[in-house]
Every structure is written in structure tokens, then in C-alpha cells.
Design an enzyme around this catalytic site. Sequence first.
Site, short mmCIF file in Angstrom:
data_model
loop_
_atom_site.label_atom_id
_atom_site.label_comp_id
_atom_site.label_asym_id
_atom_site.label_seq_id
_atom_site.Cartn_x
_atom_site.Cartn_y
_atom_site.Cartn_z
N ARG A 164 39.84 99.11 50.96
CA ARG A 164 38.88 99.44 49.91
C ARG A 164 39.39 99.14 48.51
O ARG A 164 38.91 99.71 47.54
CB ARG A 164 38.43 100.90 50.02
CG ARG A 164 37.73 101.23 51.34
CD ARG A 164 37.12 102.62 51.33
NE ARG A 164 36.41 102.87 52.57
CZ ARG A 164 36.97 103.41 53.67
NH1 ARG A 164 38.26 103.73 53.64
NH2 ARG A 164 36.28 103.58 54.75
N LYS A 195 34.04 89.56 39.24
CA LYS A 195 33.05 89.27 40.28
C LYS A 195 33.72 88.48 41.40
O LYS A 195 34.40 87.50 41.14
CB LYS A 195 31.88 88.48 39.70
CG LYS A 195 30.89 89.32 38.92
CD LYS A 195 29.86 88.49 38.22
CE LYS A 195 28.88 87.87 39.15
NZ LYS A 195 27.75 87.22 38.43
N GLU A 236 30.67 75.09 32.17
CA GLU A 236 30.66 76.54 31.90
C GLU A 236 31.01 76.82 30.44
O GLU A 236 30.52 77.79 29.85
CB GLU A 236 31.64 77.26 32.83
CG GLU A 236 31.20 77.32 34.28
CD GLU A 236 30.03 78.28 34.53
OE1 GLU A 236 29.66 79.03 33.60
OE2 GLU A 236 29.50 78.28 35.65
N LYS A 284 33.26 85.40 27.60
CA LYS A 284 33.09 86.13 28.85
C LYS A 284 33.72 87.51 28.77
O LYS A 284 33.16 88.49 29.27
CB LYS A 284 33.67 85.34 30.02
CG LYS A 284 33.39 86.02 31.36
CD LYS A 284 33.40 85.08 32.53
CE LYS A 284 32.82 85.78 33.76
NZ LYS A 284 32.87 84.91 34.95
N GLU A 292 26.81 93.77 35.74
CA GLU A 292 25.64 92.91 35.61
C GLU A 292 24.34 93.71 35.55
O GLU A 292 23.32 93.35 36.15
CB GLU A 292 25.59 91.92 36.78
CG GLU A 292 24.94 90.60 36.43
CD GLU A 292 25.18 89.54 37.47
OE1 GLU A 292 25.39 88.39 37.08
OE2 GLU A 292 25.19 89.86 38.67
N ARG A 314 25.36 90.97 30.96
CA ARG A 314 26.12 90.05 31.81
C ARG A 314 25.23 89.03 32.50
O ARG A 314 25.69 87.93 32.87
CB ARG A 314 26.95 90.84 32.82
CG ARG A 314 27.88 89.92 33.61
CD ARG A 314 29.00 90.65 34.30
NE ARG A 314 29.89 89.71 34.97
CZ ARG A 314 31.04 90.02 35.53
NH1 ARG A 314 31.46 91.27 35.48
NH2 ARG A 314 31.78 89.11 36.11
N ASN A 356 24.61 83.88 33.43
CA ASN A 356 24.01 83.06 34.49
C ASN A 356 23.08 81.99 33.94
O ASN A 356 22.28 81.41 34.69
CB ASN A 356 23.25 83.96 35.47
CG ASN A 356 24.17 84.77 36.35
OD1 ASN A 356 25.14 84.25 36.88
ND2 ASN A 356 23.88 86.05 36.48
N HIS A 365 22.26 78.91 35.97
CA HIS A 365 22.77 79.11 37.32
C HIS A 365 21.67 79.30 38.37
O HIS A 365 21.92 79.12 39.56
CB HIS A 365 23.71 80.31 37.36
CG HIS A 365 25.06 80.03 36.78
ND1 HIS A 365 25.22 79.59 35.48
CD2 HIS A 365 26.31 80.12 37.31
CE1 HIS A 365 26.52 79.42 35.24
NE2 HIS A 365 27.18 79.72 36.32
N HIS A 368 22.54 77.08 41.34
CA HIS A 368 22.93 77.57 42.67
C HIS A 368 21.99 77.02 43.75
O HIS A 368 22.43 76.74 44.88
CB HIS A 368 22.91 79.09 42.70
CG HIS A 368 24.10 79.72 42.07
ND1 HIS A 368 24.15 81.04 41.71
CD2 HIS A 368 25.30 79.20 41.71
CE1 HIS A 368 25.33 81.32 41.17
NE2 HIS A 368 26.04 80.21 41.16
N HIS A 420 30.22 72.73 41.23
CA HIS A 420 29.44 73.79 40.60
C HIS A 420 28.99 73.39 39.20
O HIS A 420 27.83 73.58 38.82
CB HIS A 420 30.30 75.06 40.54
CG HIS A 420 29.69 76.20 39.80
ND1 HIS A 420 28.61 76.92 40.29
CD2 HIS A 420 29.99 76.75 38.59
CE1 HIS A 420 28.28 77.86 39.43
NE2 HIS A 420 29.09 77.78 38.39
#
Length: 363
Positions: A124, A146, A188, A230, A240, A244, A248, A251, A255, A267
Site C-alpha cells: 500500500r 500520477k 509537453e 507543473k 486532479e 490540475r 491535460n 491530451h 490519448h 506520446h
Amino acid sequence: MTNAVTTIKVTGSQPAENYDVLVGHGLLGHVATYLGERVRRVLVIHPRALRTTGEAVREDLAAQGFESFTAEIPDAEEGKHLQVAGFCWQVLGQNDFTRSDAIVTVGGGAVTDLGGFVAATWLRGVKVIHIPTSLLGMVDAAVGGKTGINTAEGKNLVGAFHPPAAVIADLDALQTLPANELVTGMAESVKCGFIADPRILELIEEDVKDATNAESDRLREIVERSIQVKAEVVSADLKESGRREFLNYGHTLGHAIELAERYQWRHGAAVSIGMVFAAELSRTMGRIDDQLAERHKNILELMGLPTSYRNDRWSALLDGMRRDKKSRGDLLRFVVLDGLAKPAIQEVPDTAILFATYQEIAS
């Protein structure tokens, strides 16, 4: 070439969310400092292509008294699968890793995503330090906490938020990066320029050759400014739930393109097209003027990045976008612009608008 070390702070509401991002040259010796005194065992996760570098990091940690092991995973997106995570869990279990032990990732964004997910889920949550070796990893994937793996249905649909103990962005790694990898990673940074720091765009437009020179101070400034963007967003919104989402930008379609191409595209190349689409959507909605929309296409093409995609793939792309993490039920949501460095969220209930927008950028 500047030799000083830059430290960028990421902060959060909890102590575990606070960490340093180091940027500079010759930084691998800093890893042990951030592991701390309690860690006994360290697993170094690296891709097949970086076997020599991963082994060097393992040997350095062993010389400093740590029990160190390696887990070699497939290159790029092929490494971001449940079976690969299972292999890493097996290595951790066979070597009796406890909650006070740690993982170090060495590689690009796919490795930091996978390694961070393994760290988040083993017992965990165990400590993880990222050593990004690609531009994409440095300015995006390694920073922010993330983590994720891919499924047949989409990219990063399974994951967790798990901030690292540190990110060590050693710019020396960029000198061995293929030119195409460097350029696609810059997408990016361009994103950060459009949503938050326009100086990034100016640095590229002023001298694109210098901006993509792995040894230049101009590229270093772009990297540091991108990380700062960032870091500031993540510090205010780790999970997010607000700002945040602006990271994206480009994206949602990006994606979907990656999924349509079965992750064989880089990417950054997919996000490049996604940003042109998002800018066109912003223009269609009357949020930005023609000049700002065209600036997207101009700067991306200046760098040699793609700005259009196949006209016959719309159905597949729409299906991919419906699986986007920003979607709410059947409602598609996009990051758009209200002006330079003024991101916003646009809900689009009518897919006909999206189809018409796509026709403007399709090849």
C-alpha cells in the site's frame, strides 16, 4: 553549459506530498541522500534499452551499503501493463521488501508511470525516487505523483496518486537521447507555454535549433520552466480535482490517437495534434482568435511535430475520447484556452461540433 544544480520544490497539504526536483548535470550521486537512513533494500526498475544505466545505478547504491536489485522491463509503452507490474511485485516479494524499503525508476515516462504504480501498490505504498532519462519524463511524467498502467481499453485508466520522495533530472541523459525523442518530448513543454508560461514558446521560436540542443542553456531553461509550471499546479491540486486538469491540454484527442495507433506513436507526437485540435475547438467556441490558434500549428511544425491526423479514423477517435478521465458520464470535457496562458474547461454535449472541428485539422 551551466553546471549549477537547480532545486524546484513541490509542496502539498501533507508532508508526504513535499519533495524536491533536482535539475542539473552529474546528479546520480544524490540518490542515496533522498533514500534516507531507514531504507535497506532498493529495487531499480529500468527498461531493456537502459540496462547499462540501470545496472550502474544499482552498483552505486550497493557500494553505499544498500541491498540493491534490478527489474528489467520492456521498452516504452510495452512496459506499462499489468503483467509487467506483476513481475515487479514478484521481485519485491522474493527479496523481502518491507514498507521501509524503496524503488528507484530509471527511464522515460512509461517507466516512471509503471514504477510509481508498483511503489504505490506494494504494501500500500513504499518510497520511490524517479530518475527520468527522457525530456518527456523530466518535464511531465516524473513530476506530480500520477502513476498508471495501460489496458486494452485505454491509457492510464488504472493508476494511483503517489508522490515520489525526489525527482532527479540529470540533463546529461539528454545527450544520448535520439533527436526524435527530444523533439517529441518538447510537446509537453509547448503545452506548458500555452497554458501557463509563454516565455517557453518564445525561447523555442527565437532559436528552435538551440532549443532542441541537449547541451544548451536554452533547453535547460525550457526544462526548468516546464517543471516549475507543473510543480505549481500539482502543489495546489495533487488529485486532479481542479487546476490540475489544465495539464491535460491536448491530451484528450492525443490519448485517443495513441490508443488508435496501439501505442506505437510517441506520446508527444499525439499530444501535438491534440493541442492543435484543442486550439481549433477554442477558436470554434469563440474563446480565442485566429492568431493564437495558428500559433499552435506554427510552433509545432517549426519543431517538426505533426499537426494533423487521418480523416478516416474519427469514429475510433471519438470512442477513445469517451474513455478520457475528464469525461463525466456521456459528457465530453476538453481543456481549452480563453487566451494565452488562460486555460479553461469546455463541456461539449454535441459531438457534431467535435466532428466539424476535427475536419479542420484532419489530413
